[in-house]
Structures are given as C-alpha cells and as structure tokens.
Motif scaffolding. Structure first.
Motif, PDB file in Angstrom:
ATOM      1  N   ALA A 111     -10.444   3.085   3.839  1.00  0.00           N
ATOM      2  CA  ALA A 111      -9.431   2.206   2.801  1.00  0.00           C
ATOM      3  C   ALA A 111      -9.012   1.139   3.749  1.00  0.00           C
ATOM      4  N   ARG A 114     -11.541  -1.504   4.273  1.00  0.00           N
ATOM      5  CA  ARG A 114     -12.095  -1.997   2.991  1.00  0.00           C
ATOM      6  C   ARG A 114     -11.098  -2.890   2.585  1.00  0.00           C
ATOM      7  N   TRP A 115     -10.035  -2.706   2.624  1.00  0.00           N
ATOM      8  CA  TRP A 115      -8.803  -3.611   2.003  1.00  0.00           C
ATOM      9  C   TRP A 115      -8.667  -4.812   2.883  1.00  0.00           C
ATOM     10  N   TYR A 120      -6.842  -8.391   1.780  1.00  0.00           N
ATOM     11  CA  TYR A 120      -5.493  -7.928   1.650  1.00  0.00           C
ATOM     12  C   TYR A 120      -4.906  -8.110   3.055  1.00  0.00           C
ATOM     13  N   CYS A 201       3.506   3.264  -4.071  1.00  0.00           N
ATOM     14  CA  CYS A 201       2.484   4.655  -4.282  1.00  0.00           C
ATOM     15  C   CYS A 201       2.634   5.621  -3.207  1.00  0.00           C
ATOM     16  N   SER A 220      -8.170   7.109  -0.723  1.00  0.00           N
ATOM     17  CA  SER A 220      -9.569   6.917  -1.515  1.00  0.00           C
ATOM     18  C   SER A 220      -9.362   6.705  -2.944  1.00  0.00           C
ATOM     19  N   GLN A 221      -8.011   7.042  -3.423  1.00  0.00           N
ATOM     20  CA  GLN A 221      -7.695   7.122  -4.845  1.00  0.00           C
ATOM     21  C   GLN A 221      -6.648   5.884  -5.015  1.00  0.00           C
ATOM     22  N   ILE A 222      -6.393   4.815  -3.935  1.00  0.00           N
ATOM     23  CA  ILE A 222      -5.670   3.666  -4.377  1.00  0.00           C
ATOM     24  C   ILE A 222      -6.516   2.487  -4.385  1.00  0.00           C
ATOM     25  N   ASP A 223      -6.078   1.875  -5.715  1.00  0.00           N
ATOM     26  CA  ASP A 223      -7.040   0.535  -5.804  1.00  0.00           C
ATOM     27  C   ASP A 223      -5.790  -0.400  -5.983  1.00  0.00           C
ATOM     28  N   ALA A 225      -5.776  -3.307  -6.578  1.00  0.00           N
ATOM     29  CA  ALA A 225      -6.089  -4.375  -7.794  1.00  0.00           C
ATOM     30  C   ALA A 225      -5.470  -3.702  -9.073  1.00  0.00           C
ATOM     31  N   THR A 226      -5.244  -2.511  -9.383  1.00  0.00           N
ATOM     32  CA  THR A 226      -4.589  -2.074 -10.550  1.00  0.00           C
ATOM     33  C   THR A 226      -2.961  -2.015 -10.330  1.00  0.00           C
TER      34      THR A 226
END
Length: 227
Positions: A111, A114-115, A120, A201, A220-223, A225-226
């Motif tokens: 993550a 990816r971020w 970010y 979170c 993996s469950q953290i987005d 953008a939401t």
C-alpha cells in the motif's frame, strides 16, 4: 476535502507489536548498558545522558545509575525521549551488522508503494525516535523503504494521545488537517487526530474495535480517495 498526505503509526499498524516487544526491546536492554558505558563521552550520547538525569530529577546520577534508570524505563515501556534516542543508537548498530531487520507487514509495504506512486505524501508518527523509525523502514525485510516517506515525527512533536501534537504535525506537513489521513491501532491516538481535524482509520489486525473510527484489518482495505 481530498486527502493529500497519509500519516501512519508503526507499532501495531505497519509493523507487528511483537517485533518491538520481542525483538527490539530485548536487544536494546541487552546492548544498551555497554553502549552507554563505552560511548558516554560521545557528544550526542552525553546529551541524552544529561537528559536522563534531568527527566529523572537526579542531576548527580553517575553513568551506572543512568543505565539503571534507562533499564527501568525499558521495563515499564516509558515513552521517554532520551531513552528512545539511545535505543535508536543501539538499534542502529544492530541493523548495521545485520543482527536486526525491520518488520513491516507485506500489505503495508504494498500500500505504501502504491500510495507513493499515486502522489500521496507519506509520513510516520511513532513514539519511537525518528532515527529508530528510519531504521525499521530503511533496513526492513522488504528492503529500503525510506524513499517512500516525506518526513518523520516522534515524541518531540508531543504525546500521541493529545490533539495539539497533531496540530503541530499538520503545520509541519503544510496542508489542511482535513487533507491528512492518520492510521493507528490505538483509539486514543485516533481520537486526538480527529480532534485536530484529520481523517482517521483504525487498524485492527488482531480483531477488536476502535470505536468511532473506520476499522480495517489490512492496508489493502484502505482507499485514501474515499475519505
């Protein structure tokens, strides 16, 4: 408001609590006494020894008494800045000779990469010293992760369960508090961050609930953008 920065805790969040308590703390407790004895005249070590004397209200404590105080602090897991600094120096030696490798959960590694690639800014806020934070990520089992991060914060920014600490970090990051997402496994830390205006979170890797906050058991469950 769009999230621009992600601020993460380490222990219990990116990394296993057991790594800190079962690996790092015993290593420091074993090696810190000789390190302090041998390096007491080194300027940065001497500063921390003086800070121990000040924090313990024992200005006349000799080196052996300072070591005794430090070991007591380790046993009670006290968030004392001079202890954290000295532990970081001891751990640095351990990482350099390959006796220590930083634990970071694979889902956190994925993550964070990816971020970072998505633009970010990533920051760390931990009760461990900034030096210790850089060692965990710089000498991790997944390789050197420090290029992913834009900055690090420790107890010199204030206690992790008090909102003003997060306000100071917001100012240092340089964006609105609502543009920062804070990740932690401790509800009091999440509460303080939210009080300072951050999105939050909670990581519940071992189950349980962090009341009042979104809960996930994996990065993996953290987005972002939401939020």
């Amino acid at each position: 408001m769009t999230i621009k920065a992600i601020l993460t805790d380490i222990e219990g969040t990116t990394s296993a609590v057991s790594f800190v308590f079962d690996v790092l703390f015993p290593y420091a407790a074993k090696h810190l006494p000789d390190f302090v004895r041998q390096q007491a005249q080194r300027a940065d070590v001497a500063r921390q020894i003086d800070a121990v004397r000040q924090d313990s209200a024992e200005p006349g404590a000799d080196v052996e008494r300072v070591i005794e105080i430090l070991l007591g602090w380790i046993a009670e897991d006290r968030k004392a800045t001079p202890l954290k600094a000295l532990q970081g120096m001891v751990w640095e030696q351990g990482y350099q000779v390959g006796q220590l490798k930083g634990h970071v959960y694979p889902d956190a590694v994925d993550a964070l990469k990816r971020w970072h690639q998505a633009g970010y800014q990533l920051f760390v806020y931990s009760s461990g010293s900034i030096q210790a934070q850089k060692l965990i990520f710089g000498c991790s089992e997944a390789g050197d992760l420090t290029p992913l991060f834009s900055g690090y914060f420790d107890t010199t920014s204030g206690p992790k369960r008090e909102a003003p600490s997060y306000q100071r970090i917001t100012q240092a990051i340089g964006c609105e508090s609502s543009q920062i997402l804070f990740l932690s496994d401790i509800v009091q830390e999440l509460d303080a961050a939210r009080e300072a205006g951050m999105a939050t979170c909670g990581l519940v890797r071992e189950g349980g609930e962090l009341a009042g906050h979104l809960n996930v058991d994996s990065f993996s469950q953290i987005d972002p953008a939401t939020f």
